[in-house]
Design a protein around this motif. Structure first.
Motif, mmCIF file in Angstrom:
data_model
loop_
_atom_site.group_PDB
_atom_site.id
_atom_site.type_symbol
_atom_site.label_atom_id
_atom_site.label_comp_id
_atom_site.label_asym_id
_atom_site.label_seq_id
_atom_site.Cartn_x
_atom_site.Cartn_y
_atom_site.Cartn_z
ATOM 1 N N ASP A 186 0.822 -1.211 0.000
ATOM 2 C CA ASP A 186 0.000 0.000 0.000
ATOM 3 C C ASP A 186 0.855 1.260 0.000
ATOM 4 O O ASP A 186 0.427 2.306 -0.507
ATOM 5 C CB ASP A 186 -0.930 0.012 1.216
ATOM 6 N N ALA A 187 2.045 1.173 0.590
ATOM 7 C CA ALA A 187 2.937 2.325 0.629
ATOM 8 C C ALA A 187 3.982 2.276 -0.486
ATOM 9 O O ALA A 187 4.835 3.163 -0.573
ATOM 10 C CB ALA A 187 3.643 2.388 1.982
ATOM 11 N N GLY A 188 3.922 1.237 -1.340
ATOM 12 C CA GLY A 188 4.902 1.099 -2.411
ATOM 13 C C GLY A 188 6.271 0.671 -1.912
ATOM 14 O O GLY A 188 7.287 0.965 -2.549
ATOM 15 N N ILE A 189 6.312 -0.035 -0.782
ATOM 16 C CA ILE A 189 7.580 -0.446 -0.173
ATOM 17 C C ILE A 189 7.795 -1.938 -0.422
ATOM 18 O O ILE A 189 6.959 -2.761 -0.035
ATOM 19 C CB ILE A 189 7.571 -0.158 1.337
ATOM 20 N N LYS A 190 8.928 -2.286 -1.041
ATOM 21 C CA LYS A 190 9.263 -3.684 -1.291
ATOM 22 C C LYS A 190 9.965 -4.289 -0.073
ATOM 23 O O LYS A 190 10.474 -3.564 0.783
ATOM 24 C CB LYS A 190 10.157 -3.815 -2.532
#
Length: 335
Positions: free
Chosen positions: A313-317
């Motif tokens: 959701d936060a674009g964090i891998k």
């Protein structure tokens, strides 16, 4: 949805809320970690664990086989002679957490001062359940399934997988008969204190009209895989303690990303309990003990952030290193 201004009176529900994406990126932590198969699960009991050392000092914990992740056992390693501890009490405590599958330490508070916290809903289950009913001066050893120790999201932020056993050592150092009242000091408008030269590894703050808008990694080092922090302003206010509600402005950005994934500087400061597992481990471990008025930069590796699953959701891998600049504007006791 943003919080109301911090200067207004809030209900208990509002005090536990975070602004916008922070509610997703910091509080909603995925239950990742090792997913050991049934064939690999251990069968040893708590009696196979040895704990050495004095109460109040870091324990030396040794294992004799992988522990059964379905068992719940407790043992008083050192008996105290102080007052009984009950739910709702404010206690001073230290704790050590280990993974019963990997047989490794995953967190310890013994490097710093005892943590002060009120035993209740804001505290992780393993702390309340382990301490309530015991005495001041006790050192308690516990074997607890991950979901029972850390709640429905599991213990990924503590390095404990969903099917791993949690091994907990808790020292109850003291108890207060009264809960201190919330401070009357209003939160600061910005950082306040002694300016410090940041570490050479840190990114540069980008500002527009005095508002932090991002981080520039041009001169920053490549992530080391370690949880590190540097102070830009050392605050001259009260020291942050576990269990308190922290009031902050912040900006978070993935290493080498062109833009932040979340920030509060253009809205309202955020509030959340600190030091009790409500936010990612990197925040808990590096903000407790700092002083109100401080501005710090944190470098947070994946295992102290969102683990291998990251935060879609936060674009964090799952491989992303996170950088935060955080202004500590105030603290208050949790409701």
């Amino acid at each position: 949805m943003r919080l109301k201004p911090v200067s207004r009176v809030r209900s208990a529900a509002h005090r536990r809320a975070l602004s916008g994406l922070l509610a997703v990126s910091l509080l909603v932590l995925a239950a990742c970690g090792s997913e050991s198969s049934d064939a690999d699960e251990g069968s040893a009991s708590l009696s196979s664990v040895t704990v050495e050392g004095k109460q109040g000092e870091a324990p030396e914990v040794t294992f004799d086989g992988r522990l059964d992740p379905s068992k719940t056992e407790t043992d008083v390693v050192i008996e105290g002679d102080g007052e009984d501890v009950a739910a709702g009490d404010t206690v001073e405590a230290q704790w050590w957490i280990g993974n019963g599958y990997t047989e490794k330490e995953t967190q310890s508070t013994f490097e710093g001062e005892p943590q002060s916290l009120e035993l209740g809903d804001e505290v992780l289950p393993f702390l309340t359940d382990t301490m309530v009913g015991h005495k001041v001066g006790d050192r308690i050893l516990a074997l607890i399934p991950s979901d029972k120790a850390f709640g429905k999201f599991g213990g990924a932020r503590f390095g404990i997988g969903n099917r791993d056993a949690a091994v907990i050592v808790v020292d109850i150092m003291g108890r207060s008969d009264t809960v201190p009242p919330p401070p009357t000091v209003p939160p600061l408008d910005g950082p306040q204190g002694e300016e410090k030269k940041p570490a050479g590894w840190a990114p540069t703050l980008l500002e527009q009209d005095g508002i932090i808008t991002g981080l520039d990694f041009t001169e920053a080092h490549k992530p080391t895989g370690e949880l590190i922090a540097t102070t830009l302003i050392k605050g001259d206010g009260a020291k942050v303690k576990s269990g308190q509600t922290l009031i902050v402005n912040y900006l978070g950005q993935v290493y080498d990303a062109e833009a932040p994934f979340d920030e509060s500087y253009t809205g309202e400061p955020a509030e959340f309990p600190i030091g009790v597992g409500s936010v990612i481990a990197g925040w808990d471990e590096r903000l407790v003990g700092r002083t109100v008025g401080s501005r710090v930069i944190l470098e947070i590796p994946p295992n102290k952030g969102y683990g291998e699953e990251g935060n879609a959701d936060a674009g964090i891998k799952g491989t992303d290193t996170l950088f935060f600049v955080i202004d500590i504007l105030g603290v208050s006791e949790a409701d």
